[in-house]
Design an enzyme around this catalytic site. Structure first.
Site, mmCIF file in Angstrom:
data_model
loop_
_atom_site.group_PDB
_atom_site.id
_atom_site.type_symbol
_atom_site.label_atom_id
_atom_site.label_comp_id
_atom_site.label_asym_id
_atom_site.label_seq_id
_atom_site.Cartn_x
_atom_site.Cartn_y
_atom_site.Cartn_z
ATOM 1 N N CYS A 128 46.189 22.131 32.757
ATOM 2 C CA CYS A 128 45.249 22.671 31.783
ATOM 3 C C CYS A 128 43.926 22.993 32.483
ATOM 4 C CB CYS A 128 45.020 21.634 30.687
ATOM 5 S SG CYS A 128 43.860 22.173 29.414
ATOM 6 N N CYS A 188 41.137 20.473 30.976
ATOM 7 C CA CYS A 188 41.118 19.013 31.181
ATOM 8 C C CYS A 188 41.995 18.526 32.321
ATOM 9 C CB CYS A 188 41.517 18.306 29.889
ATOM 10 S SG CYS A 188 43.276 18.412 29.530
ATOM 11 N N CYS A 213 47.217 21.845 24.181
ATOM 12 C CA CYS A 213 47.185 20.697 25.087
ATOM 13 C C CYS A 213 47.000 19.406 24.284
ATOM 14 C CB CYS A 213 46.036 20.880 26.071
ATOM 15 S SG CYS A 213 45.753 19.480 27.153
ATOM 16 N N CYS A 260 43.377 17.691 25.313
ATOM 17 C CA CYS A 260 42.057 18.222 24.929
ATOM 18 C C CYS A 260 42.102 19.128 23.694
ATOM 19 C CB CYS A 260 41.426 18.981 26.092
ATOM 20 S SG CYS A 260 42.202 20.569 26.445
ATOM 21 N N CYS A 303 55.066 31.109 26.132
ATOM 22 C CA CYS A 303 54.323 32.289 26.562
ATOM 23 C C CYS A 303 52.869 31.854 26.704
ATOM 24 C CB CYS A 303 54.499 33.362 25.496
ATOM 25 S SG CYS A 303 53.769 34.929 25.930
#
Ligand SMILES: [Zn+2]
Length: 123
Positions: free
Chosen positions: A41, A44, A89, A92, A112
């Site tokens: 990510c 984070c 995510c 976060c 995607c």
């Protein structure tokens, strides 16, 4: 969920991760990333995908047929008029993309993902 926003994100990253934006197809340099490693990510640093599950979907966005366990939570959005499964995510809350049911075996799923939301780390 409390969203923790990393102050070093670009305006485009903030728009996509925290305001449900989408990057233009074909613009991510990660589309052509084929090395072994992992995808994290951009906000984070949570590890989200293994390069083994990345494939070329032809959509113009980095695509994966599976995510790592505990990487994401999903919800349903109707932004373009019909239901889509949005995923974000788990750590976060940042929005990464949508899951479609036209992926390859073994899962049949296509994650995607907006490339600007990911950071690739070579193994
Ligand atoms: Zn995150």
């Amino acid at each position: 969920m409390v969203k923790k926003i990393n102050k070093d994100l670009t305006a485009e990253q903030k728009l996509i991760l925290f305001d449900d934006g989408t990057e233009s197809p074909g613009t991510s340099e990660l589309n052509n990333e084929k090395r072994e490693g992992s995808y994290h990510c951009a906000n984070c640093d949570q590890k989200l995908f293994d390069s083994k599950t990345k494939y070329e979907s032809g959509s113009g966005w980095p695509s994966f047929y599976d995510a790592l366990p505990d990487a994401f939570e999903t919800s349903t959005d109707f932004l373009i008029g019909y239901a889509r499964t949005e995923y974000h995510c788990k750590n976060c809350g940042g929005h990464h993309g949508h899951i479609f049911e036209d992926g390859p075996k073994p899962t049949g799923k296509r994650y995607c993902n907006n490339g600007v939301c990911l950071v690739f780390k070579k193994k």
